[in-house]
Design a protein around this motif. Structure first.
Motif, PDB file in Angstrom:
ATOM      1  N   ALA A  44     -12.877 -23.110 -40.425  1.00 53.20           N
ATOM      2  CA  ALA A  44     -13.277 -23.048 -39.014  1.00 53.20           C
ATOM      3  C   ALA A  44     -12.901 -24.295 -38.246  1.00 53.20           C
ATOM      4  CB  ALA A  44     -14.789 -22.824 -38.924  1.00 53.20           C
ATOM      5  N   SER A  45     -12.569 -25.375 -38.944  1.00 51.54           N
ATOM      6  CA  SER A  45     -12.228 -26.625 -38.262  1.00 51.54           C
ATOM      7  C   SER A  45     -10.913 -26.468 -37.487  1.00 51.54           C
ATOM      8  CB  SER A  45     -12.096 -27.757 -39.276  1.00 51.54           C
ATOM      9  OG  SER A  45     -11.214 -27.404 -40.324  1.00 51.54           O
ATOM     10  N   PRO A  46     -10.789 -27.156 -36.345  1.00 47.11           N
ATOM     11  CA  PRO A  46      -9.565 -27.031 -35.533  1.00 47.11           C
ATOM     12  C   PRO A  46      -8.340 -27.654 -36.184  1.00 47.11           C
ATOM     13  CG  PRO A  46     -11.029 -28.683 -34.604  1.00 47.11           C
ATOM     14  CD  PRO A  46     -11.797 -28.007 -35.683  1.00 47.11           C
ATOM     15  N   SER A  47      -8.539 -28.417 -37.240  1.00 44.49           N
ATOM     16  CA  SER A  47      -7.455 -29.012 -38.002  1.00 44.49           C
ATOM     17  C   SER A  47      -7.874 -28.981 -39.471  1.00 44.49           C
ATOM     18  CB  SER A  47      -7.227 -30.455 -37.547  1.00 44.49           C
ATOM     19  OG  SER A  47      -6.266 -31.101 -38.358  1.00 44.49           O
ATOM     20  N   PRO A  48      -6.951 -28.781 -40.408  1.00 44.82           N
ATOM     21  CA  PRO A  48      -7.349 -28.799 -41.814  1.00 44.82           C
ATOM     22  C   PRO A  48      -7.986 -30.129 -42.207  1.00 44.82           C
ATOM     23  CG  PRO A  48      -5.115 -27.952 -41.578  1.00 44.82           C
ATOM     24  CD  PRO A  48      -5.515 -28.494 -40.241  1.00 44.82           C
ATOM     25  N   ILE A  49      -8.952 -30.065 -43.095  1.00 47.36           N
ATOM     26  CA  ILE A  49      -9.537 -31.266 -43.680  1.00 47.36           C
ATOM     27  C   ILE A  49      -8.654 -31.665 -44.857  1.00 47.36           C
ATOM     28  CG2 ILE A  49     -11.537 -32.227 -44.876  1.00 47.36           C
ATOM     29  CD1 ILE A  49     -13.204 -30.014 -43.456  1.00 47.36           C
ATOM     30  N   ALA A 397     -18.903 -20.258 -36.022  1.00 47.32           N
ATOM     31  CA  ALA A 397     -19.774 -21.310 -35.508  1.00 47.32           C
ATOM     32  C   ALA A 397     -20.595 -21.944 -36.632  1.00 47.32           C
ATOM     33  CB  ALA A 397     -20.701 -20.738 -34.429  1.00 47.32           C
ATOM     34  N   LEU A 398     -21.111 -21.119 -37.546  1.00 47.10           N
ATOM     35  CA  LEU A 398     -21.875 -21.658 -38.673  1.00 47.10           C
ATOM     36  C   LEU A 398     -21.004 -22.553 -39.542  1.00 47.10           C
ATOM     37  CD1 LEU A 398     -24.302 -21.844 -40.570  1.00 47.10           C
ATOM     38  CD2 LEU A 398     -23.532 -19.707 -41.636  1.00 47.10           C
ATOM     39  N   HIS A 399     -19.796 -22.101 -39.844  1.00 50.53           N
ATOM     40  CA  HIS A 399     -18.904 -22.886 -40.691  1.00 50.53           C
ATOM     41  C   HIS A 399     -18.607 -24.248 -40.075  1.00 50.53           C
ATOM     42  CE1 HIS A 399     -17.488 -20.247 -44.024  1.00 50.53           C
ATOM     43  NE2 HIS A 399     -18.015 -19.318 -43.242  1.00 50.53           N
ATOM     44  N   LEU A 400     -18.278 -24.256 -38.805  1.00 47.34           N
ATOM     45  CA  LEU A 400     -17.923 -25.520 -38.159  1.00 47.34           C
ATOM     46  C   LEU A 400     -19.149 -26.430 -38.041  1.00 47.34           C
ATOM     47  CD1 LEU A 400     -15.805 -27.293 -36.915  1.00 47.34           C
ATOM     48  CD2 LEU A 400     -16.054 -26.032 -34.758  1.00 47.34           C
ATOM     49  N   TRP A 401     -20.296 -25.850 -37.738  1.00 49.79           N
ATOM     50  CA  TRP A 401     -21.543 -26.614 -37.700  1.00 49.79           C
ATOM     51  C   TRP A 401     -21.793 -27.307 -39.042  1.00 49.79           C
ATOM     52  CZ3 TRP A 401     -25.626 -27.697 -34.285  1.00 49.79           C
ATOM     53  CH2 TRP A 401     -26.830 -28.084 -34.867  1.00 49.79           C
ATOM     54  N   LEU A 402     -21.622 -26.558 -40.133  1.00 48.79           N
ATOM     55  CA  LEU A 402     -21.857 -27.122 -41.460  1.00 48.79           C
ATOM     56  C   LEU A 402     -20.836 -28.215 -41.785  1.00 48.79           C
ATOM     57  CD1 LEU A 402     -22.726 -23.915 -43.533  1.00 48.79           C
ATOM     58  CD2 LEU A 402     -24.306 -25.642 -42.648  1.00 48.79           C
ATOM     59  N   ALA A 410     -17.575 -21.589 -48.683  1.00 44.84           N
ATOM     60  CA  ALA A 410     -16.300 -20.859 -48.711  1.00 44.84           C
ATOM     61  C   ALA A 410     -15.929 -20.431 -47.297  1.00 44.84           C
ATOM     62  CB  ALA A 410     -16.412 -19.641 -49.624  1.00 44.84           C
ATOM     63  N   PRO A 411     -14.681 -20.599 -46.882  1.00 42.39           N
ATOM     64  CA  PRO A 411     -14.305 -20.322 -45.502  1.00 42.39           C
ATOM     65  C   PRO A 411     -14.287 -18.842 -45.140  1.00 42.39           C
ATOM     66  CG  PRO A 411     -12.369 -20.918 -46.789  1.00 42.39           C
ATOM     67  CD  PRO A 411     -13.563 -21.156 -47.668  1.00 42.39           C
ATOM     68  N   PHE A 412     -14.512 -17.984 -46.136  1.00 42.98           N
ATOM     69  CA  PHE A 412     -14.516 -16.542 -45.895  1.00 42.98           C
ATOM     70  C   PHE A 412     -15.961 -16.056 -45.811  1.00 42.98           C
ATOM     71  CE2 PHE A 412     -11.341 -17.872 -49.063  1.00 42.98           C
ATOM     72  CZ  PHE A 412     -10.233 -17.903 -48.230  1.00 42.98           C
ATOM     73  N   HIS A 413     -16.336 -15.393 -44.743  1.00 43.19           N
ATOM     74  CA  HIS A 413     -17.703 -14.973 -44.414  1.00 43.19           C
ATOM     75  C   HIS A 413     -18.693 -16.094 -44.709  1.00 43.19           C
ATOM     76  CE1 HIS A 413     -17.592 -13.268 -48.634  1.00 43.19           C
ATOM     77  NE2 HIS A 413     -16.420 -12.843 -48.259  1.00 43.19           N
ATOM     78  N   THR A 414     -19.783 -15.874 -45.405  1.00 40.42           N
ATOM     79  CA  THR A 414     -20.811 -16.920 -45.527  1.00 40.42           C
ATOM     80  C   THR A 414     -21.244 -17.087 -46.981  1.00 40.42           C
ATOM     81  OG1 THR A 414     -22.472 -15.247 -44.963  1.00 40.42           O
ATOM     82  CG2 THR A 414     -21.691 -16.668 -43.176  1.00 40.42           C
ATOM     83  N   ILE A 434     -28.562 -25.173 -42.111  1.00 42.15           N
ATOM     84  CA  ILE A 434     -28.589 -23.780 -41.631  1.00 42.15           C
ATOM     85  C   ILE A 434     -29.793 -23.569 -40.716  1.00 42.15           C
ATOM     86  CG2 ILE A 434     -28.896 -21.385 -42.368  1.00 42.15           C
ATOM     87  CD1 ILE A 434     -27.069 -22.023 -44.741  1.00 42.15           C
ATOM     88  N   ASP A 435     -30.908 -24.201 -41.033  1.00 40.93           N
ATOM     89  CA  ASP A 435     -32.069 -24.141 -40.151  1.00 40.93           C
ATOM     90  C   ASP A 435     -31.718 -24.758 -38.791  1.00 40.93           C
ATOM     91  OD1 ASP A 435     -34.735 -23.658 -39.412  1.00 40.93           O
ATOM     92  OD2 ASP A 435     -35.356 -25.665 -40.049  1.00 40.93           O
ATOM     93  N   GLY A 436     -31.032 -25.888 -38.808  1.00 40.69           N
ATOM     94  CA  GLY A 436     -30.612 -26.506 -37.559  1.00 40.69           C
ATOM     95  C   GLY A 436     -29.684 -25.604 -36.751  1.00 40.69           C
ATOM     96  N   PHE A 437     -28.802 -24.912 -37.443  1.00 43.24           N
ATOM     97  CA  PHE A 437     -27.907 -23.967 -36.770  1.00 43.24           C
ATOM     98  C   PHE A 437     -28.700 -22.837 -36.131  1.00 43.24           C
ATOM     99  CE2 PHE A 437     -25.485 -19.966 -37.025  1.00 43.24           C
ATOM    100  CZ  PHE A 437     -24.394 -20.281 -36.236  1.00 43.24           C
ATOM    101  N   ALA A 438     -29.691 -22.320 -36.852  1.00 44.29           N
ATOM    102  CA  ALA A 438     -30.512 -21.235 -36.314  1.00 44.29           C
ATOM    103  C   ALA A 438     -31.201 -21.664 -35.032  1.00 44.29           C
ATOM    104  CB  ALA A 438     -31.532 -20.794 -37.350  1.00 44.29           C
ATOM    105  N   ILE A 439     -31.705 -22.895 -35.011  1.00 43.54           N
ATOM    106  CA  ILE A 439     -32.379 -23.412 -33.815  1.00 43.54           C
ATOM    107  C   ILE A 439     -31.377 -23.595 -32.672  1.00 43.54           C
ATOM    108  CG2 ILE A 439     -33.622 -25.382 -32.864  1.00 43.54           C
ATOM    109  CD1 ILE A 439     -34.763 -25.805 -35.721  1.00 43.54           C
TER     110      ILE A 439
END
Length: 444
Positions: A44-49, A397-402, A410-414, A434-439
């Motif tokens: 999900a990152s705009p550039s590879p890590i 959004a969850l992936h990038l947040w994490l 894993a970059p595929f689903h969750t 993940i709790d922070g993302f939910a909020i």
């Protein structure tokens, strides 16, 4: 809300990863798409890590940022990065030669360890699970003299063209992502919904199916568990139809020391295992029953010597055998699995606690050490239902947040994977993130 949320998280990533961003620009000049393999761009990152090193269950990138790793290379590092036993075995073998197109003493030991662990008596090596699944399909067609295979909607079995068939409004179609395919695979591949025994029985009824190729738990379209009795019926129906059953445990090896097959008493004709079996060294194995092996011998005798088109010169190389020997004898132990399963239980409990505390319409599914967060109250029972609840923007959004909070999944689903060296603090950090993302996305 989600577009603005993503824009802010992307800006944060770019600001905090200047070296990765610079390396991505340099890589684009020499690697098509900017990376050695296009999946490296699927995060999900705009550039590879760009990774610098992995130790245990953590990865450090070139910007010096440390991540709790719940991706683990999408399984090759399921038991942790840089295991000392595997590193020593590989280094020793590399000094003595990586491959000879000849068996080594380690091959004998690896074969015995595989037979003892998984129950099938006879084995062959491949370089990837994709190769192993291809071999299984080819041999199934050879021994049965039947052209058709059956797969389950939403499956993924590696770079195996025959399995790139899905259901679209109930009609079998080739997946649009299958580039360059000139043959209509729906002529020789039937696809049915997972957990649908009536559809499976109908697909087998014509008597032309060589094999059913299945994960025991679907893990590539969002995790989908089998309904009670499904596997017993699958085995009975395939046997009644004279069809071979191929179980692909590349992901579900997380279940226990003998995989899902051993834990649940499955009886495959062919068993496929890749990725984790060599600790990250490219290798896979596939085992067969004694009865099927005899039928394979008969088919081989009919065509005589020569190229079969099954296998590569790197399959079963000395380096891979050394790595597998170390993994099977020293790393993939009962104690290691106990730690993994305990960690996964902690993760499941933590995620369920977040869901309950925040009143979220989400759920958690898991198989062994592999855990999936599903953005639906009731986990779907087939791929069509899963597609309806898969919110791509929310997943991204969850992936990038994490990522921005030092966690990789894993970059595929969750999907998340717990290793035996994942500590409780890392699990708690993932749950808190993940709790922070939910909020943060409550109103999105």
């Amino acid at each position: 809300m989600i577009p603005a949320f993503l824009a802010a998280e992307r800006a944060r990533f770019l600001a905090e990863h200047p070296r990765s961003v610079a390396m991505a620009k340099a890589a684009a000049a020499v690697w098509r798409g900017g990376a050695p393999m296009h999946w490296m761009n699927d995060w999900a990152s705009p550039s590879p890590i760009f990774a610098a090193q992995g130790v245990g269950a953590q990865v450090t990138d070139v910007d010096g940022r440390l991540y709790d790793d719940f991706c683990l290379g999408d399984t090759p590092a399921m038991f942790g990065h840089g295991d000392a036993s595997v590193a020593a075995a590989v280094a020793d073998q590399a000094r003595r030669g990586a491959g000879f197109m000849l068996p080594t003493a380690s091959a004998v030991i690896v074969g015995k360890l595989l037979a003892e662990r998984f129950g099938l008596p006879l084995w062959q090596a491949a370089t990837t699970a994709s190769d192993a699944n291809r071999a299984a399909i080819r041999w199934a067609r050879a021994v049965t003299q039947r052209p058709v295979i059956v797969v389950f909607d939403g499956c993924y079995h590696g770079m195996v063209e025959d399995a790139f068939v899905a259901l679209s409004d109930g009609v079998a179609t080739m997946k649009p992502g299958l580039l360059g395919q000139v043959h209509d695979l729906t002529a020789t591949t039937r696809v049915v919904p997972f957990n649908d025994l009536e559809a499976l029985e109908a697909a087998l009824a014509s008597g032309d199916v060589a094999a059913v190729l299945a994960e025991p738990v679907m893990t590539n379209c969002g995790m989908i568990l089998p309904e009670p009795g499904f596997h017993d019926a699958l085995r009975r129906l395939s046997r009644d139809a004279g069809t071979l059953l191929v179980i692909d445990e590349t992901h579900t090896m997380s279940t226990g020391p003998g995989g899902y097959t051993k834990a649940h008493g499955l009886e495959p004709d062919i068993f496929v295992l890749g990725k984790a079996v060599a600790g990250g060294v490219p290798a896979a194995v596939w085992g067969v029953t004694a009865e099927l092996s005899a039928r394979m011998d008969e088919a081989q005798q009919q065509i005589g010597p020569g190229q079969s088109g099954i296998g590569t010169t790197l399959s079963g190389n000395a380096l891979a055998m050394a790595a597998m020997r170390a993994m099977l004898s020293e790393v993939m132990t009962d104690a290691a699995y106990a730690r993994m399963l305990a960690g996964a239980a902690r993760l499941v409990a933590g995620l369920e606690g977040v869901i309950a505390a925040r009143g979220l319409p989400w759920s958690v599914v898991h198989v062994g050490a592999r855990v999936e967060l599903v953005f639906a109250s009731n986990p779907p029972k087939n791929a069509a239902a899963m597609r309806k609840v898969l919110d791509h923007d929310r997943v991204e959004a969850l992936h990038l947040w994490l990522i921005n909070r030092g966690v990789l999944i894993a970059p595929f689903h969750t999907m998340m994977l717990v290793s035996p060296v994942t500590d409780d603090a890392a699990i708690d950090r993932l749950v808190a993130a993940i709790d922070g993302f939910a909020i943060a996305t409550r109103e999105a």
